[in-house]
Write a protein that holds these residues in place. Sequence first.
Motif, PDB file in Angstrom:
ATOM      1  N   ARG A 153       9.724  -2.850  -3.634  1.00 31.48           N
ATOM      2  CA  ARG A 153       9.010  -1.778  -2.952  1.00 31.48           C
ATOM      3  C   ARG A 153       9.946  -0.982  -2.042  1.00 31.48           C
ATOM      4  N   ASN A 154       9.845   0.338  -2.180  1.00 28.06           N
ATOM      5  CA  ASN A 154      10.556   1.282  -1.327  1.00 28.06           C
ATOM      6  C   ASN A 154       9.551   2.278  -0.757  1.00 28.06           C
ATOM      7  N   ILE A 155      10.009   3.145   0.103  1.00 22.66           N
ATOM      8  CA  ILE A 155       9.138   4.140   0.736  1.00 22.66           C
ATOM      9  C   ILE A 155       9.295   5.472   0.023  1.00 22.66           C
ATOM     10  N   PHE A 156       8.197   6.031  -0.474  1.00 19.14           N
ATOM     11  CA  PHE A 156       8.227   7.396  -1.009  1.00 19.14           C
ATOM     12  C   PHE A 156       7.714   8.317   0.096  1.00 19.14           C
ATOM     13  N   SER A 157       8.436   9.392   0.338  1.00 19.35           N
ATOM     14  CA  SER A 157       8.183  10.190   1.541  1.00 19.35           C
ATOM     15  C   SER A 157       8.334  11.683   1.284  1.00 19.35           C
ATOM     16  N   SER A 158       7.607  12.458   2.076  1.00 26.12           N
ATOM     17  CA  SER A 158       7.730  13.921   1.980  1.00 26.12           C
ATOM     18  C   SER A 158       8.991  14.417   2.680  1.00 26.12           C
ATOM     19  N   ARG A 159       9.649  13.541   3.453  1.00 28.20           N
ATOM     20  CA  ARG A 159      10.916  13.909   4.100  1.00 28.20           C
ATOM     21  C   ARG A 159      11.908  12.755   3.982  1.00 28.20           C
ATOM     22  N   PRO A 160      13.201  13.067   3.902  1.00 24.87           N
ATOM     23  CA  PRO A 160      14.192  12.001   3.758  1.00 24.87           C
ATOM     24  C   PRO A 160      14.410  11.246   5.070  1.00 24.87           C
ATOM     25  N   ALA A 161      14.873  10.007   4.953  1.00 24.66           N
ATOM     26  CA  ALA A 161      15.253   9.202   6.110  1.00 24.66           C
ATOM     27  C   ALA A 161      16.284   8.187   5.627  1.00 24.66           C
ATOM     28  N   ASN A 163      18.249   6.137   7.974  1.00 23.17           N
ATOM     29  CA  ASN A 163      18.552   5.086   8.937  1.00 23.17           C
ATOM     30  C   ASN A 163      17.345   4.864   9.840  1.00 23.17           C
ATOM     31  N   MET A 164      17.471   3.936  10.768  1.00 20.82           N
ATOM     32  CA  MET A 164      16.356   3.585  11.646  1.00 20.82           C
ATOM     33  C   MET A 164      15.914   4.766  12.493  1.00 20.82           C
ATOM     34  N   ALA A 165      16.864   5.541  12.976  1.00 17.05           N
ATOM     35  CA  ALA A 165      16.524   6.680  13.828  1.00 17.05           C
ATOM     36  C   ALA A 165      15.684   7.702  13.064  1.00 17.05           C
ATOM     37  N   GLU A 166      16.030   7.946  11.812  1.00 14.10           N
ATOM     38  CA  GLU A 166      15.295   8.930  11.016  1.00 14.10           C
ATOM     39  C   GLU A 166      13.947   8.404  10.541  1.00 14.10           C
ATOM     40  N   LEU A 167      13.789   7.065  10.524  1.00 14.84           N
ATOM     41  CA  LEU A 167      12.496   6.480  10.174  1.00 14.84           C
ATOM     42  C   LEU A 167      11.499   6.552  11.333  1.00 14.84           C
ATOM     43  N   ARG A 168      12.011   6.677  12.545  1.00 13.90           N
ATOM     44  CA  ARG A 168      11.151   6.592  13.721  1.00 13.90           C
ATOM     45  C   ARG A 168      10.008   7.606  13.664  1.00 13.90           C
ATOM     46  N   GLY A 169       8.797   7.095  13.857  1.00 13.93           N
ATOM     47  CA  GLY A 169       7.622   7.952  13.894  1.00 13.93           C
ATOM     48  C   GLY A 169       7.080   8.353  12.537  1.00 13.93           C
ATOM     49  N   LEU A 170       7.704   7.878  11.441  1.00 15.17           N
ATOM     50  CA  LEU A 170       7.230   8.245  10.103  1.00 15.17           C
ATOM     51  C   LEU A 170       5.809   7.723   9.897  1.00 15.17           C
ATOM     52  N   ARG A 171       4.894   8.618   9.577  1.00  9.27           N
ATOM     53  CA  ARG A 171       3.494   8.244   9.335  1.00  9.27           C
ATOM     54  C   ARG A 171       3.384   7.747   7.894  1.00  9.27           C
ATOM     55  N   VAL A 172       3.291   6.413   7.754  1.00 10.28           N
ATOM     56  CA  VAL A 172       3.368   5.791   6.443  1.00 10.28           C
ATOM     57  C   VAL A 172       2.119   4.953   6.180  1.00 10.28           C
ATOM     58  N   ARG A 293      14.142  11.826  -5.616  1.00 13.62           N
ATOM     59  CA  ARG A 293      15.526  11.671  -5.185  1.00 13.62           C
ATOM     60  C   ARG A 293      15.667  10.333  -4.462  1.00 13.62           C
ATOM     61  N   ARG A 294      16.611   9.529  -4.898  1.00 13.08           N
ATOM     62  CA  ARG A 294      16.893   8.292  -4.173  1.00 13.08           C
ATOM     63  C   ARG A 294      17.650   8.643  -2.889  1.00 13.08           C
ATOM     64  N   ILE A 295      17.150   8.118  -1.784  1.00  8.59           N
ATOM     65  CA  ILE A 295      17.804   8.329  -0.493  1.00  8.59           C
ATOM     66  C   ILE A 295      18.362   6.975  -0.038  1.00  8.59           C
TER      67      ILE A 295
END
Length: 332
Positions: A153-161, A163-172, A293-295
Amino acid sequence: MERRALLGGIAAASGLLAAPNVVIAQAPVTLNGASQFNDDHVFNRCMTRFEELVKQYYGRPINFVMHKNSSLGLEKQFFEYMSAGRAVDYAIVSPAHMSTFSRAAPFIDAPFLFRDLAHWNTVLDQDLFKPVADEVARRARVELIGYAGGGIRNIFSSRPARNMAELRGLRVRVQGAPIWSRTFQAIGMAPQVIAYNEVYNAIQNNVIEAGENEAAGVEQMRFFEVGPNLLMTQHAITIRPLCFSSQTLARLPRELQEAIRRAGREAGVFGRQTESSEDEQKVAALEAAGRLRRIPFTERAQMNAAVLPVMAAYAREIDAEGIQSRINAITS
């Protein structure tokens, strides 16, 4: 003569009524399965394999009816039906939907539990989740007759992230079991529990920004259309029990019960081998087609470190410390 013939007919009918099992035993058993997906999905193929093996091992007429494409609801409803002994006899169900009956059930599929596929396979081969399966059977009246899964399992997202800083606040979107919300919060995201069939629209309407799933789910539900960035967090490897209603099982002939349990174990292995081998192929195909796109995620070790205390506390809370210790002790 007519009177003797009439009396003979009545006697014959009375004999049949006195031994109804003679008639009932000749009628083939019909078992009902359920799935959220169509025939292409690995879960459906796993259950088709289960049906084939039951027929092979039982060796007598038996009918299977598979209700596909969520025609009987979602996995949560399938499990409730099996527990009640009606409508659904067998289905593949996420352990998160068993938490009403067993607090430890979601631990079977908890995030950050397995190091890699080799570790995951060893845990299943050693049947380390047997205490949880026994509790589910006792309290929910549903047997876990096999273990499918194997998707990373990975995260599919409308915006790339990345590292931890870029994940912060992601509504998942996360599954309903508390461990999912707790671990994702520990990482710094904003997890929300939303029904699986509502995830696409929720991202499309900006209610959430992301979800998490294995490749088979991303492909089947077309999540790549609203979340084209696949954040390679590799936070979980799925275990999807093949479940069977204990009440249905108890009504069946002993030979058929044995065939079902044997077929369940073998179909689960088939499901695991199939999904784990196809997982990377599906991601590669979607990427090659320009659909996602794989991030790369560069701080997986830091992510794991952030959730370790949460996982330990959760294991204590649900009395699964022994299981967790045995899982962590496996070196392969």
